[in-house]
Design a protein around this motif. Structure first.
Motif, PDB file in Angstrom:
ATOM      1  N   UNK A   1       1.040  -1.165  -0.410  1.00  0.00           N
ATOM      2  CA  UNK A   1      -0.253  -0.509   0.240  1.00  0.00           C
ATOM      3  C   UNK A   1       0.816   1.402  -0.007  1.00  0.00           C
ATOM      4  N   UNK A   2       2.253   1.273   0.135  1.00  0.00           N
ATOM      5  CA  UNK A   2       3.207   2.547  -0.238  1.00  0.00           C
ATOM      6  C   UNK A   2       2.968   3.518   1.492  1.00  0.00           C
ATOM      7  N   UNK A   3       2.170   2.860   2.214  1.00  0.00           N
ATOM      8  CA  UNK A   3       1.393   4.124   3.063  1.00  0.00           C
ATOM      9  C   UNK A   3       2.602   4.281   4.503  1.00  0.00           C
ATOM     10  N   UNK A   4       2.873   2.959   5.137  1.00  0.00           N
ATOM     11  CA  UNK A   4       3.563   2.797   6.098  1.00  0.00           C
ATOM     12  C   UNK A   4       3.987   1.033   6.612  1.00  0.00           C
ATOM     13  N   UNK A   5       4.842   0.753   7.312  1.00  0.00           N
ATOM     14  CA  UNK A   5       5.515  -0.148   7.892  1.00  0.00           C
ATOM     15  C   UNK A   5       4.271  -0.612   9.435  1.00  0.00           C
ATOM     16  N   UNK A   6       4.126  -2.445   9.008  1.00  0.00           N
ATOM     17  CA  UNK A   6       3.429  -2.541  10.308  1.00  0.00           C
ATOM     18  C   UNK A   6       4.405  -3.206  10.851  1.00  0.00           C
ATOM     19  N   UNK A   7       4.553  -3.147  11.889  1.00  0.00           N
ATOM     20  CA  UNK A   7       6.305  -3.487  12.889  1.00  0.00           C
ATOM     21  C   UNK A   7       5.381  -4.406  13.940  1.00  0.00           C
ATOM     22  N   UNK A   8       5.596  -5.478  14.103  1.00  0.00           N
ATOM     23  CA  UNK A   8       4.894  -6.389  15.408  1.00  0.00           C
ATOM     24  C   UNK A   8       5.980  -6.315  16.675  1.00  0.00           C
ATOM     25  N   UNK A   9       5.525  -6.719  17.813  1.00  0.00           N
ATOM     26  CA  UNK A   9       5.538  -6.558  18.878  1.00  0.00           C
ATOM     27  C   UNK A   9       7.064  -7.196  18.547  1.00  0.00           C
ATOM     28  N   UNK A  10       8.496  -7.254  19.725  1.00  0.00           N
ATOM     29  CA  UNK A  10       9.382  -8.190  19.528  1.00  0.00           C
ATOM     30  C   UNK A  10      10.017  -8.474  18.960  1.00  0.00           C
ATOM     31  N   UNK A  11       9.965  -7.763  17.050  1.00  0.00           N
ATOM     32  CA  UNK A  11      10.079  -8.565  16.371  1.00  0.00           C
ATOM     33  C   UNK A  11      10.985  -7.567  15.375  1.00  0.00           C
ATOM     34  N   UNK A  12      12.263  -7.856  14.510  1.00  0.00           N
ATOM     35  CA  UNK A  12      12.647  -7.083  13.301  1.00  0.00           C
ATOM     36  C   UNK A  12      12.149  -7.098  11.941  1.00  0.00           C
TER      37      UNK A  12
END
Length: 483
Positions: free
Chosen positions: A428-439
């Motif tokens: 979607x070129x809008x945001x980065x989804x970053x899960x907890x404790x993840x790289x």
């Protein structure tokens, strides 16, 4: 009188030589001498009891408490390399904090020991707390005080000895198993530990076997090895010899008052000891009887001394009974005793204590101000800039590490240039989804108007925000341009 003085000096000299050439818990053949410590009582023992109770209750309760963010207060999951301190998760990427923490710890130990001696050993060390306030208390309850324990040890294996020793060893084993599970709660998490217990030992046999082995080691240390851990294994006692000086506060025998002019001697009623030249020490041996490592504090500072203060309580009790002032064994420095001056707060004590507090504050500040997301942008190897109409484009690789317990949705803005654009190369070129404790790794395009670029390398500031517009972090990197 001269003959008496010479004889007394000879005895003291021989005793000093014996103290310097022999270990209190071993004979000359290397055979262990079992320590039958007398049950201590008194003001300092009561204070230590309060401190140890607070620490033991904290040890047992803390892994079962969860903070509002869902984290326990402490967790040391070495199996999955997840570490939580005061509710903050730490990962392998936080190695620099570990390095700083180790440096601070070493300096803290050096300064603390230089000022306060081995106060930690007698009041805060887990070895001392477990031994003196759990295992020895059970021993006193079942077998009795020092003399009864010695008689029980010498008598034949009759019904009384089998019952007392068997019940003591069984309770020791149960306690060892209990505290092993407490330590596992710190490693696995309380929820996981409870689930493992409900599943049964054979569902997690490797963990169960490790627990049994550790429980056996725990039992061995506190049922048999005991003070040998302090005198033979722990390196802290060896550090003491080079860290302690004449100004260090520690448990000390006031030899000026105790020895007098002709030395210590037994108590006799209606005797004017000062006129004769005798010291206040009546040579009762109670300071030795209560010592958990079996040393004679009257011989001065020794590596076996853990500053338990049991000798202070025992000596004060005897001094009160014979009508002498208390404080023959007390917290004091060598300088205080030799000069006959009382303890007082001096500039050295204030300066060193301030240094300790500043180090703790600095380390706490590092931990609290650590960013929630670790951000890194790198130029993609082998790729140069590209021209897209009026914009110059660089493709960067991002590495984002979420150090929190919640999921982030992040955007990237080019803070340096108002018309700069950041295009995240995902669906979607809008945001980065970053899960907890993840790289998470990925690619991002940075576009800057050609008219705004004045050099072939321009430093740009990339600002990382959450979906609410809150700044999480920023990163400066060089932007490549055709100039």
């Amino acid at each position: 009188m001269d003959i008496m003085n010479d004889w007394n000096e000879t005895l003291i000299r021989e005793e000093n030589e014996k103290f310097r050439t022999e270990v209190a818990t071993m004979d000359k053949q290397g055979t262990r001498k079992w320590i039958y410590a007398k049950k201590p009582s008194g003001k300092y023992t009561n204070y230590r009891q309060i401190v140890s109770t607070i620490l033991l209750l904290s040890l047992v309760i803390l892994p079962f408490i969860k903070l509002p963010n869902g984290n326990p207060i402490f967790k040391f999951d070495v199996f999955n390399t997840i570490f939580i301190l005061f509710g903050y998760p730490f990962f392998t990427t936080d190695f620099f904090l570990l390095a700083i923490g180790m440096i601070v710890s070493v300096v803290f130990i050096i300064i603390f020991t230089t000022v306060y001696g081995r106060l930690f050993c007698g009041w805060l060390c887990p070895q001392t707390i477990f031994l003196e306030f759990i295992f020895r208390k059970i021993e006193f309850l079942i077998e009795g005080d020092r003399n009864k324990q010695m008689r029980l040890d010498k008598q034949e294996w009759n019904e009384e000895k089998i019952i007392k020793r068997g019940s003591k060893w069984l309770i020791f084993a149960i306690i060892s198993l209990f505290f092993t599970n407490v330590f596992l709660a710190y490693m696995l998490g309380a929820d996981v530990l409870i689930q493992y217990i409900l599943d049964g030992p054979f569902e997690h046999f490797t963990m169960f076997l490790g627990m049994i082995i550790f429980s056996g080691l725990f039992y061995f240390v506190f049922a048999w090895f005991r003070e040998q851990a302090c005198t033979l294994v722990c390196p802290y006692g060896r550090f003491q010899g080079v860290l302690v000086d004449k100004k260090t506060m520690q448990v000390s025998y006031d030899y000026v008052r105790g020895e007098g002019k002709i030395g210590r001697s037994k108590f006799r009623k209606n005797e004017d000891r000062k006129k004769i030249g005798k010291g206040d020490c009546i040579d009762c041996g109670q300071c030795v009887a209560v010592c958990p490592t079996g040393i004679d504090i009257r011989n001065g500072s020794q590596l076996e001394c853990v500053n338990s203060t049991a000798c202070m309580d025992a000596c004060d009790d005897v001094m009160s009974k014979v009508g002498f002032p208390t404080g023959l064994v007390k917290f004091a420095s060598e300088e205080n005793i030799s000069q006959g001056t009382p303890f007082k707060i001096n500039a050295r004590l204030v300066a060193f204590s301030a240094a300790l507090i500043l180090m703790l504050v600095a380390m706490t500040s590092f931990m609290v101000n650590r960013s929630d997301v670790e951000v890194k942008f790198l130029q993609v190897p082998g790729k140069d800039f590209s021209v897209e109409g009026e914009y110059i484009t660089n493709t960067l690789q991002y590495n984002l590490m979420n150090k929190t317990n919640h999921t982030y949705k992040l955007t990237v803005d080019v803070k340096t240039f108002r018309d700069g654009k950041a295009e995240i190369l995902n669906e979607d070129h809008q945001f980065i989804s970053l899960d907890k404790g993840k790289l998470k790794q990925g690619l991002i395009k940075i576009k800057i108007p050609r008219k705004d670029l004045t050099s072939y390398k321009v430093p740009i500031d990339l600002e990382i925000k959450d979906m609410n517009g809150k700044e999480i972090d920023n990163y400066v990197i060089s932007f490549m341009a055709p100039f």
